[in-house]
Design a protein around this motif. Structure first.
Motif, PDB file in Angstrom:
ATOM      1  N   ALA A  86      -5.873 -63.856 -17.234  1.00 28.49           N
ATOM      2  CA  ALA A  86      -7.155 -63.682 -16.549  1.00 28.49           C
ATOM      3  C   ALA A  86      -8.075 -64.897 -16.677  1.00 28.49           C
ATOM      4  O   ALA A  86      -8.862 -65.170 -15.769  1.00 28.49           O
ATOM      5  CB  ALA A  86      -7.865 -62.436 -17.074  1.00 28.49           C
ATOM      6  N   VAL A  87      -7.995 -65.638 -17.781  1.00 27.88           N
ATOM      7  CA  VAL A  87      -8.913 -66.766 -17.960  1.00 27.88           C
ATOM      8  C   VAL A  87      -8.732 -67.824 -16.861  1.00 27.88           C
ATOM      9  O   VAL A  87      -9.697 -68.177 -16.181  1.00 27.88           O
ATOM     10  CB  VAL A  87      -8.794 -67.382 -19.376  1.00 27.88           C
ATOM     11  N   PRO A  88      -7.504 -68.322 -16.632  1.00 33.65           N
ATOM     12  CA  PRO A  88      -7.361 -69.295 -15.533  1.00 33.65           C
ATOM     13  C   PRO A  88      -7.704 -68.687 -14.183  1.00 33.65           C
ATOM     14  O   PRO A  88      -8.279 -69.353 -13.317  1.00 33.65           O
ATOM     15  CB  PRO A  88      -5.878 -69.675 -15.579  1.00 33.65           C
ATOM     16  N   CYS A  89      -7.363 -67.393 -14.032  1.00 33.25           N
ATOM     17  CA  CYS A  89      -7.624 -66.718 -12.762  1.00 33.25           C
ATOM     18  C   CYS A  89      -9.136 -66.646 -12.492  1.00 33.25           C
ATOM     19  O   CYS A  89      -9.620 -67.042 -11.430  1.00 33.25           O
ATOM     20  CB  CYS A  89      -7.006 -65.325 -12.842  1.00 33.25           C
ATOM     21  N   ARG A 100     -12.625 -66.204   0.603  1.00 35.28           N
ATOM     22  CA  ARG A 100     -11.980 -64.913   0.397  1.00 35.28           C
ATOM     23  C   ARG A 100     -12.043 -64.424  -1.061  1.00 35.28           C
ATOM     24  O   ARG A 100     -11.501 -63.386  -1.398  1.00 35.28           O
ATOM     25  CB  ARG A 100     -10.521 -64.987   0.855  1.00 35.28           C
ATOM     26  N   THR A 101     -12.707 -65.204  -1.918  1.00 40.79           N
ATOM     27  CA  THR A 101     -12.726 -64.853  -3.338  1.00 40.79           C
ATOM     28  C   THR A 101     -13.348 -63.489  -3.599  1.00 40.79           C
ATOM     29  O   THR A 101     -12.788 -62.658  -4.311  1.00 40.79           O
ATOM     30  CB  THR A 101     -13.482 -65.935  -4.127  1.00 40.79           C
ATOM     31  N   LYS A 102     -14.495 -63.234  -2.988  1.00 38.64           N
ATOM     32  CA  LYS A 102     -15.191 -61.961  -3.214  1.00 38.64           C
ATOM     33  C   LYS A 102     -14.315 -60.788  -2.790  1.00 38.64           C
ATOM     34  O   LYS A 102     -14.233 -59.786  -3.485  1.00 38.64           O
ATOM     35  CB  LYS A 102     -16.511 -61.943  -2.426  1.00 38.64           C
ATOM     36  N   GLY A 103     -13.668 -60.939  -1.632  1.00 35.23           N
ATOM     37  CA  GLY A 103     -12.798 -59.889  -1.128  1.00 35.23           C
ATOM     38  C   GLY A 103     -11.628 -59.640  -2.065  1.00 35.23           C
ATOM     39  O   GLY A 103     -11.249 -58.491  -2.328  1.00 35.23           O
ATOM     40  N   THR A 104     -11.045 -60.723  -2.584  1.00 34.00           N
ATOM     41  CA  THR A 104      -9.918 -60.586  -3.507  1.00 34.00           C
ATOM     42  C   THR A 104     -10.337 -59.805  -4.753  1.00 34.00           C
ATOM     43  O   THR A 104      -9.611 -58.926  -5.232  1.00 34.00           O
ATOM     44  CB  THR A 104      -9.421 -61.982  -3.927  1.00 34.00           C
ATOM     45  N   TYR A 156     -14.930 -63.071 -14.775  1.00 34.21           N
ATOM     46  CA  TYR A 156     -15.527 -63.743 -13.622  1.00 34.21           C
ATOM     47  C   TYR A 156     -17.047 -63.709 -13.706  1.00 34.21           C
ATOM     48  O   TYR A 156     -17.718 -64.717 -13.514  1.00 34.21           O
ATOM     49  CB  TYR A 156     -15.033 -63.063 -12.336  1.00 34.21           C
ATOM     50  N   THR A 157     -17.601 -62.534 -14.043  1.00 35.00           N
ATOM     51  CA  THR A 157     -19.064 -62.456 -14.099  1.00 35.00           C
ATOM     52  C   THR A 157     -19.611 -63.310 -15.250  1.00 35.00           C
ATOM     53  O   THR A 157     -20.658 -63.929 -15.113  1.00 35.00           O
ATOM     54  CB  THR A 157     -19.555 -61.004 -14.254  1.00 35.00           C
ATOM     55  N   PHE A 158     -18.890 -63.367 -16.371  1.00 36.60           N
ATOM     56  CA  PHE A 158     -19.363 -64.218 -17.471  1.00 36.60           C
ATOM     57  C   PHE A 158     -19.270 -65.699 -17.094  1.00 36.60           C
ATOM     58  O   PHE A 158     -20.178 -66.483 -17.358  1.00 36.60           O
ATOM     59  CB  PHE A 158     -18.552 -63.960 -18.739  1.00 36.60           C
ATOM     60  N   PHE A 159     -18.165 -66.084 -16.484  1.00 33.01           N
ATOM     61  CA  PHE A 159     -17.981 -67.497 -16.116  1.00 33.01           C
ATOM     62  C   PHE A 159     -19.018 -67.918 -15.079  1.00 33.01           C
ATOM     63  O   PHE A 159     -19.501 -69.034 -15.088  1.00 33.01           O
ATOM     64  CB  PHE A 159     -16.575 -67.732 -15.554  1.00 33.01           C
ATOM     65  N   LYS A 160     -19.327 -66.979 -14.171  1.00 27.62           N
ATOM     66  CA  LYS A 160     -20.284 -67.295 -13.107  1.00 27.62           C
ATOM     67  C   LYS A 160     -21.644 -67.696 -13.677  1.00 27.62           C
ATOM     68  O   LYS A 160     -22.394 -68.457 -13.074  1.00 27.62           O
ATOM     69  CB  LYS A 160     -20.523 -66.042 -12.267  1.00 27.62           C
ATOM     70  N   ASP A 161     -21.954 -67.131 -14.857  1.00 32.32           N
ATOM     71  CA  ASP A 161     -23.244 -67.409 -15.490  1.00 32.32           C
ATOM     72  C   ASP A 161     -23.327 -68.809 -16.082  1.00 32.32           C
ATOM     73  O   ASP A 161     -24.411 -69.276 -16.407  1.00 32.32           O
ATOM     74  CB  ASP A 161     -23.489 -66.405 -16.631  1.00 32.32           C
ATOM     75  N   LEU A 162     -22.204 -69.453 -16.265  1.00 28.83           N
ATOM     76  CA  LEU A 162     -22.196 -70.771 -16.906  1.00 28.83           C
ATOM     77  C   LEU A 162     -22.637 -71.818 -15.883  1.00 28.83           C
ATOM     78  O   LEU A 162     -22.091 -71.883 -14.791  1.00 28.83           O
ATOM     79  CB  LEU A 162     -20.782 -71.091 -17.393  1.00 28.83           C
TER      80      LEU A 162
END
Ligand SMILES: Nc1ncnc2c1ncn2[C@@H]1O[C@H](COP(=O)(O)OP(=O)(O)OP(=O)(O)O)[C@@H](O)[C@H]1O
Ligand SMILES: [Mg+2]
Lengths: 272, 383
Positions: A86-89, A100-104, A156-162
């Motif tokens: 999940a980390v690389p993903c 298409r990221t949000k949809g995926t 994803y939500t944690f990474f988005k915050d960085l």
């Protein structure tokens, strides 16, 4: 001011009331484990002479340690594997998004809405033909896949915050993708990753559907251990309670120790 | 040696063309400032040079080598971000030494280089702190220190001072100019603040809407703006614009009639302009002075006293005008003032907004910030 104080008091009473009602069955189970079989079915009472009889009987008849070890291996193994994937993903979804990221992401989460029993047959057949039935590896794979959508979503939500700048500064400093992840992303989002991991461990530990259907003895975890007491010996409440208490104790202790981490990760962003 | 060339550089985000073909030449040790209004593409252009943004078409050339496909770290550049982008989990020392650590430099050597950079920026007492425990100005210096440690051929700055308060901004501006002299490095600096551009640049690049409007020294842009946009953008307060009518044009300049009825001859090349056509006259607030001549007359609407100088905001017929005058003028609001200007200070713009070329070059227009230093300071051998 007094209005406010009395309101707070009522809220506290309400909260404690709800908590006690929710917790009572577990508390009762805990007590019942220390009763004799006769006392367990007698008129309910808080006052009895506690005995370890049921625990002894349970430990004598089954190999608790083997089930517990299976649970530990599968919960931690599947969580480690899920994080590894999940980390690389989540990294690529958060920092190299496409239209298409949000949809995926939504699609991944939507797979959790499929009832597991709907895919039991194909998975059972695949496991039978590949020899994964009743193997630790088989359940590790199932638990990994089961938790992957939630783990990816949370990371994803944690990474988005960085802030993106920090990774870009790293790239200017000469960090490749893997160095960016190891030296910058992981240390900076560690609280988030930890709480994600804790959640995945708890979900795997408590999982019963797949473990009951895909294991018989060799790879059976604690959920199967409880179940083995419930069907043939359903009437022996004290032993069943003792077994259940032993099954949930490790994860309760684990959850208690890590609750601060869990709450912090789930409520605040990763880097603040 | 570090030179940079941009050749017809274009950037597209999907269908949106953000950089629309930019040509630029940056010389060795030059301090180049990209300036322009918000959203004009300054950051995008800088990030393309840095390699953080791909280039849709055109060439980016450093020291004669096309580097479009070279990874950011291998371009020999260092960037200072607007948000500083320090690594929050590392100490100041580790922040500054991160690039060396990635490059596999031994610890002792790393420390030596970090210390050298810290000394230049007076960061030595802060080396063990985390970014959280630093003030904005200190963080800024760490970010610059991190760039210095990399010993880049070109420094890139994206609005590095915009998060600082006004006083600190002035201080850091001076420090950056000093650093440029001390390091003898090529620097490219992005800002939307024309004062930063004027004070620090050897060469200003005015961008608008993804296109270069004008490239030149600060004094060249100030005295010889190529069009209305540059004229209005450079200089503070903003240049005044008036509609004027052409009376005649000759070899010595264009004779115009102002809204007040006054006439004057502006020394710009306008031969062939038809009498009666309209032009835009541009005159800077600091070039208007009070005079009996009454080329412009107006009533004071607002007075701003700055102490050393005073800004008068006038209503002159249909036009609003700004005048910068002496700090000690005794005017009050609603006073009437009559103003004049020297014709050689005026600019004329045609209907497309392009300036009519001036017949005289301003003597300072070709001067660069560092030039007097290079030519006047004696070399050590002289002693
Ligand atoms: N990743 C992106 N995708 C789409 N459009 C973008 C992207 N990045 C920038 N743009 C657009 O490109 C244009 C220029 O952006 P840029 O950030 O370079 O402006 P700027 O001159 O730095 O402005 P500011 O002074 O506000 O920082 C803007 O219109 C912006 O919306
Ligand atoms: Mg910008």
């Amino acid at each position: 001011m007094t209005m406010l104080a009395s309101k707070r008091l009522w809220l506290a009473v309400l909260a404690w009331g709800i908590t006690l009602v929710m917790f009572f069955p577990i508390f009762w189970m805990f007590l019942t484990g220390f009763k004799t079989e006769a006392a367990a079915v007698a008129t309910p009472s808080l006052f009895f002479s506690p005995t370890l009889e049921s625990y002894m009987a349970v430990l004598e008849r089954t190999d608790y340690l083997k089930f517990a070890i299976n649970s530990v291996i599968m919960a931690f193994g599947s969580t480690a594997l899920a994080l590894l994937i999940a980390v690389p993903c989540a990294y690529s979804m958060a920092f190299l998004p496409t239209p298409r990221t949000k949809g995926t992401l939504l699609w991944m989460l939507s797979t959790k809405m499929l009832p597991p029993v709907g895919v039991l047959m194909p998975i059972y057949l695949i496991f039978r033909d590949t020899g994964l039935l009743d193997s630790q590896l088989g359940l590790v794979i199932v638990y990994t896949l089961m938790n992957l959508p939630i783990v990816v979503w949370m990371l994803y939500t944690f990474f988005k915050d960085l802030p993106k700048d920090i990774l870009e500064a790293g790239r200017m400093d000469g960090a490749g993708t893997s160095q960016e992840i190891i030296y910058l992303l992981l240390p900076l989002t560690l609280p988030g990753i930890a709480s994600t991991g804790l959640l995945a461990i708890i979900l795997s530990w408590n999982e019963a559907f797949w473990s009951l259907n895909l294991t018989s003895y060799d790879a059976a975890p604690l959920t199967a251990f409880i179940a083995s007491f419930s069907s043939p010996e359903g009437l022996f409440w004290a032993k069943l309670s003792a077994a259940s208490t032993m099954a949930i104790a490790p994860i309760l202790v684990f959850g208690w120790l890590s609750q601060k981490q869990l709450v912090r990760g789930l409520t605040f962003g990763a880097v603040k | 040696m570090a030179t940079l060339q941009l050749k017809q550089v274009v950037k597209e985000f999907g269908d949106a063309r953000v950089i629309k073909g930019v040509d630029l030449e940056v010389h060795d040790r030059e301090f180049v400032v990209f300036v322009g209004p918000s959203g004009c593409g300054k950051s995008t252009l800088l990030r393309m040079i840095a390699g953080l943004e791909s280039t849709s078409s055109g060439d980016i050339v450093i020291d004669g080598e096309r580097i479009n496909e070279v990874a950011p770290a291998d371009r020999g550049l260092a960037m200072v971000f607007q948000s500083y982008a320090l690594y929050p989990h590392m100490t100041v020392e580790d922040n500054m030494g991160f690039s060396l650590r990635l490059a596999g430099v031994a610890k002792a050597q790393r420390r030596e280089k970090v210390l050298a950079a810290a000394r230049i920026l007076q960061l030595e007492p802060l080396l063990d702190r985390k970014p959280k425990a630093l003030s904005g100005g200190q963080r800024q210096r760490v970010a610059i220190g991190r760039a210095i440690v990399r010993n880049p051929s070109i420094f890139l700055f994206d609005e590095p001072l915009s998060n600082l308060d006004a006083a600190l901004r002035v201080k850091m501006r001076i420090e950056l100019a000093r650093l440029h002299d001390e390091l003898d490095a090529t620097m490219i600096y992005v800002t939307h603040d024309q004062i930063e551009a004027m004070t620090m640049a050897d060469k200003i690049v005015v961008l608008q809407n993804g296109l270069v409007e004008q490239v030149g020294s600060p004094m060249e842009l100030y005295h010889h703006p190529r069009n209305l946009f540059v004229a209005g953008f450079i200089g503070s307060p903003k240049m005044n614009f008036l509609e004027v009518r052409v009376i005649g044009a000759g070899p010595d300049g264009v004779t115009i009639e102002l809204p007040s009825g006054a006439t004057c001859e502006v020394p710009v090349a306008g031969e062939g302009l038809a009498a009666g056509s309209t032009l835009t006259l541009g005159i800077r607030p600091e070039h208007l002075y009070e005079s009996e001549q009454a080329v412009v007359e107006g009533e004071i609407v607002v007075i701003e006293r700055l102490g050393g100088e005073t800004c008068l905001y006038l209503q002159a017929g249909d036009d609003s005008m700004t005048v910068v005058t002496d700090g000690d003028v005794a005017h009050r609001v609603h006073d009437k003032v009559s103003l004049a200007f020297e014709p050689r200070r005026a600019h004329l713009f045609d209907a497309e907004g392009d300036a009519l070329p001036s017949l005289h070059r301003h003597p300072l227009a070709a001067m660069k910030r560092g030039e007097n230093r290079a030519s006047s300071s004696p070399t050590p051998d002289d002693q």
